[in-house]
Motif scaffolding. Structure first.
Motif, PDB file in Angstrom:
ATOM      1  N   SER A   1       0.839  -1.199   0.000  1.00 45.17           N
ATOM      2  CA  SER A   1       0.000   0.000   0.000  1.00 45.17           C
ATOM      3  C   SER A   1       0.870   1.243   0.000  1.00 45.17           C
ATOM      4  CB  SER A   1      -0.896   0.010   1.223  1.00 45.17           C
ATOM      5  OG  SER A   1      -0.133   0.418   2.347  1.00 45.17           O
ATOM      6  N   ARG A   2       0.258   2.353  -0.291  1.00 43.64           N
ATOM      7  CA  ARG A   2       0.932   3.637  -0.344  1.00 43.64           C
ATOM      8  C   ARG A   2       1.720   3.955   0.940  1.00 43.64           C
ATOM      9  NH1 ARG A   2       2.520   5.721  -4.318  1.00 43.64           N
ATOM     10  NH2 ARG A   2       1.463   7.248  -5.605  1.00 43.64           N
ATOM     11  N   ASN A   3       1.177   3.518   2.089  1.00 44.75           N
ATOM     12  CA  ASN A   3       1.737   3.981   3.358  1.00 44.75           C
ATOM     13  C   ASN A   3       2.847   3.105   3.919  1.00 44.75           C
ATOM     14  OD1 ASN A   3      -0.415   5.773   3.070  1.00 44.75           O
ATOM     15  ND2 ASN A   3      -1.779   4.351   4.148  1.00 44.75           N
ATOM     16  N   GLU A   4       3.286   2.115   3.113  1.00 45.91           N
ATOM     17  CA  GLU A   4       4.340   1.265   3.627  1.00 45.91           C
ATOM     18  C   GLU A   4       5.675   1.991   3.645  1.00 45.91           C
ATOM     19  OE1 GLU A   4       4.563  -3.150   2.839  1.00 45.91           O
ATOM     20  OE2 GLU A   4       3.201  -2.454   1.267  1.00 45.91           O
ATOM     21  N   ASP A   5       6.509   1.556   4.546  1.00 45.75           N
ATOM     22  CA  ASP A   5       7.874   2.053   4.611  1.00 45.75           C
ATOM     23  C   ASP A   5       8.585   1.652   3.316  1.00 45.75           C
ATOM     24  OD1 ASP A   5      10.751   1.559   4.988  1.00 45.75           O
ATOM     25  OD2 ASP A   5      10.380   2.311   7.006  1.00 45.75           O
ATOM     26  N   PRO A   6       9.123   2.638   2.576  1.00 42.97           N
ATOM     27  CA  PRO A   6       9.705   2.324   1.259  1.00 42.97           C
ATOM     28  C   PRO A   6      10.868   1.321   1.351  1.00 42.97           C
ATOM     29  CG  PRO A   6      10.151   4.618   1.876  1.00 42.97           C
ATOM     30  CD  PRO A   6       9.187   4.079   2.874  1.00 42.97           C
ATOM     31  N   LEU A   7      11.683   1.438   2.381  1.00 47.88           N
ATOM     32  CA  LEU A   7      12.822   0.518   2.517  1.00 47.88           C
ATOM     33  C   LEU A   7      12.341  -0.891   2.853  1.00 47.88           C
ATOM     34  CD1 LEU A   7      15.386   2.837   4.331  1.00 47.88           C
ATOM     35  CD2 LEU A   7      15.439   2.088   1.946  1.00 47.88           C
ATOM     36  N   ALA A   8      11.281  -0.977   3.648  1.00 47.31           N
ATOM     37  CA  ALA A   8      10.718  -2.290   3.982  1.00 47.31           C
ATOM     38  C   ALA A   8      10.173  -2.979   2.728  1.00 47.31           C
ATOM     39  CB  ALA A   8       9.628  -2.149   5.038  1.00 47.31           C
ATOM     40  N   VAL A   9       9.569  -2.202   1.838  1.00 47.87           N
ATOM     41  CA  VAL A   9       9.063  -2.743   0.572  1.00 47.87           C
ATOM     42  C   VAL A   9      10.218  -3.323  -0.242  1.00 47.87           C
ATOM     43  CG1 VAL A   9       8.014  -2.140  -1.666  1.00 47.87           C
ATOM     44  CG2 VAL A   9       7.064  -1.207   0.452  1.00 47.87           C
TER      45      VAL A   9
ATOM     46  N   GLU B   1      19.688   5.939   8.463  1.00 48.01           N
ATOM     47  CA  GLU B   1      20.418   6.702   9.481  1.00 48.01           C
ATOM     48  C   GLU B   1      20.600   8.160   9.062  1.00 48.01           C
ATOM     49  OE1 GLU B   1      24.964   7.029  11.077  1.00 48.01           O
ATOM     50  OE2 GLU B   1      24.355   5.131  10.140  1.00 48.01           O
ATOM     51  N   LYS B   2      20.902   8.388   7.779  1.00 50.33           N
ATOM     52  CA  LYS B   2      21.314   9.736   7.344  1.00 50.33           C
ATOM     53  C   LYS B   2      20.178  10.597   6.804  1.00 50.33           C
ATOM     54  CE  LYS B   2      25.824   9.069   7.840  1.00 50.33           C
ATOM     55  NZ  LYS B   2      26.553   9.681   8.958  1.00 50.33           N
ATOM     56  N   LEU B   3      19.114   9.950   6.300  1.00 51.33           N
ATOM     57  CA  LEU B   3      18.020  10.753   5.763  1.00 51.33           C
ATOM     58  C   LEU B   3      17.096  11.194   6.895  1.00 51.33           C
ATOM     59  CD1 LEU B   3      19.025  10.016   2.977  1.00 51.33           C
ATOM     60  CD2 LEU B   3      16.712   9.375   2.335  1.00 51.33           C
ATOM     61  N   SER B   4      16.558  12.384   6.758  1.00 48.81           N
ATOM     62  CA  SER B   4      15.625  12.884   7.765  1.00 48.81           C
ATOM     63  C   SER B   4      14.283  12.175   7.605  1.00 48.81           C
ATOM     64  CB  SER B   4      15.428  14.391   7.571  1.00 48.81           C
ATOM     65  OG  SER B   4      14.772  14.621   6.339  1.00 48.81           O
ATOM     66  N   GLU B   5      13.452  12.292   8.639  1.00 54.87           N
ATOM     67  CA  GLU B   5      12.086  11.759   8.564  1.00 54.87           C
ATOM     68  C   GLU B   5      11.373  12.317   7.335  1.00 54.87           C
ATOM     69  OE1 GLU B   5      10.046   9.473  10.066  1.00 54.87           O
ATOM     70  OE2 GLU B   5      12.013   8.851  10.819  1.00 54.87           O
ATOM     71  N   ALA B   6      11.571  13.603   7.092  1.00 57.03           N
ATOM     72  CA  ALA B   6      10.906  14.270   5.963  1.00 57.03           C
ATOM     73  C   ALA B   6      11.352  13.672   4.630  1.00 57.03           C
ATOM     74  CB  ALA B   6      11.195  15.769   5.994  1.00 57.03           C
ATOM     75  N   GLU B   7      12.639  13.362   4.532  1.00 52.91           N
ATOM     76  CA  GLU B   7      13.154  12.781   3.286  1.00 52.91           C
ATOM     77  C   GLU B   7      12.621  11.359   3.079  1.00 52.91           C
ATOM     78  OE1 GLU B   7      17.531  14.691   2.475  1.00 52.91           O
ATOM     79  OE2 GLU B   7      17.232  13.736   4.444  1.00 52.91           O
ATOM     80  N   ILE B   8      12.538  10.600   4.160  1.00 54.58           N
ATOM     81  CA  ILE B   8      11.972   9.250   4.078  1.00 54.58           C
ATOM     82  C   ILE B   8      10.488   9.351   3.682  1.00 54.58           C
ATOM     83  CG2 ILE B   8      11.327   7.176   5.391  1.00 54.58           C
ATOM     84  CD1 ILE B   8      14.207   6.977   5.248  1.00 54.58           C
ATOM     85  N   GLU B   9       9.810  10.329   4.275  1.00 55.16           N
ATOM     86  CA  GLU B   9       8.401  10.577   3.963  1.00 55.16           C
ATOM     87  C   GLU B   9       8.241  10.931   2.478  1.00 55.16           C
ATOM     88  OE1 GLU B   9       4.536  10.452   4.627  1.00 55.16           O
ATOM     89  OE2 GLU B   9       6.099   9.816   6.021  1.00 55.16           O
ATOM     90  N   GLN B  10       9.161  11.751   1.993  1.00 54.23           N
ATOM     91  CA  GLN B  10       9.170  12.145   0.579  1.00 54.23           C
ATOM     92  C   GLN B  10       9.306  10.900  -0.314  1.00 54.23           C
ATOM     93  OE1 GLN B  10       8.877  14.903  -1.353  1.00 54.23           O
ATOM     94  NE2 GLN B  10       9.410  13.624  -3.112  1.00 54.23           N
ATOM     95  N   LEU B  11      10.192   9.996   0.066  1.00 52.30           N
ATOM     96  CA  LEU B  11      10.364   8.725  -0.662  1.00 52.30           C
ATOM     97  C   LEU B  11       9.061   7.926  -0.640  1.00 52.30           C
ATOM     98  CD1 LEU B  11      13.757   7.019   0.318  1.00 52.30           C
ATOM     99  CD2 LEU B  11      13.011   7.739  -1.968  1.00 52.30           C
ATOM    100  N   ARG B  12       8.490   7.831   0.549  1.00 54.08           N
ATOM    101  CA  ARG B  12       7.257   7.066   0.740  1.00 54.08           C
ATOM    102  C   ARG B  12       6.154   7.593  -0.181  1.00 54.08           C
ATOM    103  NH1 ARG B  12       5.753   4.904   5.899  1.00 54.08           N
ATOM    104  NH2 ARG B  12       7.176   6.394   6.827  1.00 54.08           N
ATOM    105  N   ASN B  13       6.070   8.907  -0.295  1.00 53.43           N
ATOM    106  CA  ASN B  13       4.990   9.509  -1.090  1.00 53.43           C
ATOM    107  C   ASN B  13       5.259   9.495  -2.586  1.00 53.43           C
ATOM    108  OD1 ASN B  13       3.394  10.078   1.154  1.00 53.43           O
ATOM    109  ND2 ASN B  13       4.535  11.962   1.564  1.00 53.43           N
ATOM    110  N   SER B  14       6.536   9.493  -2.973  1.00 47.67           N
ATOM    111  CA  SER B  14       6.831   9.570  -4.407  1.00 47.67           C
ATOM    112  C   SER B  14       6.925   8.180  -5.042  1.00 47.67           C
ATOM    113  CB  SER B  14       8.129  10.337  -4.636  1.00 47.67           C
ATOM    114  OG  SER B  14       9.218   9.676  -4.009  1.00 47.67           O
ATOM    115  N   MET B  15       7.369   7.174  -4.285  1.00 46.69           N
ATOM    116  CA  MET B  15       7.515   5.832  -4.830  1.00 46.69           C
ATOM    117  C   MET B  15       6.154   5.237  -5.143  1.00 46.69           C
ATOM    118  SD  MET B  15      10.563   3.693  -2.885  1.00 46.69           S
ATOM    119  CE  MET B  15       9.690   2.133  -2.907  1.00 46.69           C
TER     120      MET B  15
END
Length: 160
Positions: free
Chosen positions: A1-9, A143-157
């Motif tokens: 789903s859209r809301n999954e953690d991108p790295l976990a996917v 470790e290095k990406l901010s929450e916002a950057e991870i969120e950005q990945l989550r929303n764009s992927m």
């Protein structure tokens, strides 16, 4: 789903890939030990076709979304991963053309040896590549990406 953690996917996709890689390895081992059989070849043909498609989709996610983010942190490592992706694409294309030749009866003295060697290279490279991404690249990104950057990945992927 859209809301999954991108790295976990991506890690989950790696697990699926490793299962297929194991199937490839076992079919090749069977041919080495017991000789060429329709069953073992069919398994190589089926898995190669699946992996080629699955890996291309997975690779596109990494190349378009993950690697640009990771390159800000470790450009050298990302270059290496891109290089390995290119190598894998080329190995898959060789494998699929060997499979088609054998299926079409275009067999010469080195066909089976070439098939086994190519499968062996794919198995070795993919295992190493996936372990390296799971154990080094993904934790680094986390470790290095901010929450916002991870969120950005989550929303764009795109959802897989």
């Amino acid at each position: 789903s859209r809301n999954e953690d991108p790295l976990a996917v991506l890690v989950h996709q790696h697990a699926v890939t490793l299962g297929s890689v194991r199937d490839l390895d076992e079919a090749a081992r069977s041919i080495r030990e017991k000789g060429f059989t329709a069953d073992a070849f069919e398994s190589i043909s089926r898995v190669a076709t699946f992996l080629d498609e699955f890996f291309k989709r997975h690779e596109r996610l990494e190349e378009q979304y993950l690697f640009p983010a990771a390159a800000k942190v470790d450009p050298q490592q990302v270059r290496l991963f891109r290089e390995e992706h290119r190598r894998m694409r080329s190995l898959f294309s060789s494998l699929l053309s060997l499979v088609r030749d054998i299926e079409g009866g275009r067999i010469h003295g080195t066909s089976v040896g070439d098939l086994l060697r190519t499968v062996g290279e794919i198995v070795t490279l993919m295992r190493r590549h996936i372990i390296h991404e799971n154990d080094a690249l993904y934790p680094l990104i986390r470790e290095k990406l901010s929450e916002a950057e991870i969120e950005q990945l989550r929303n764009s992927m795109p959802a897989m």
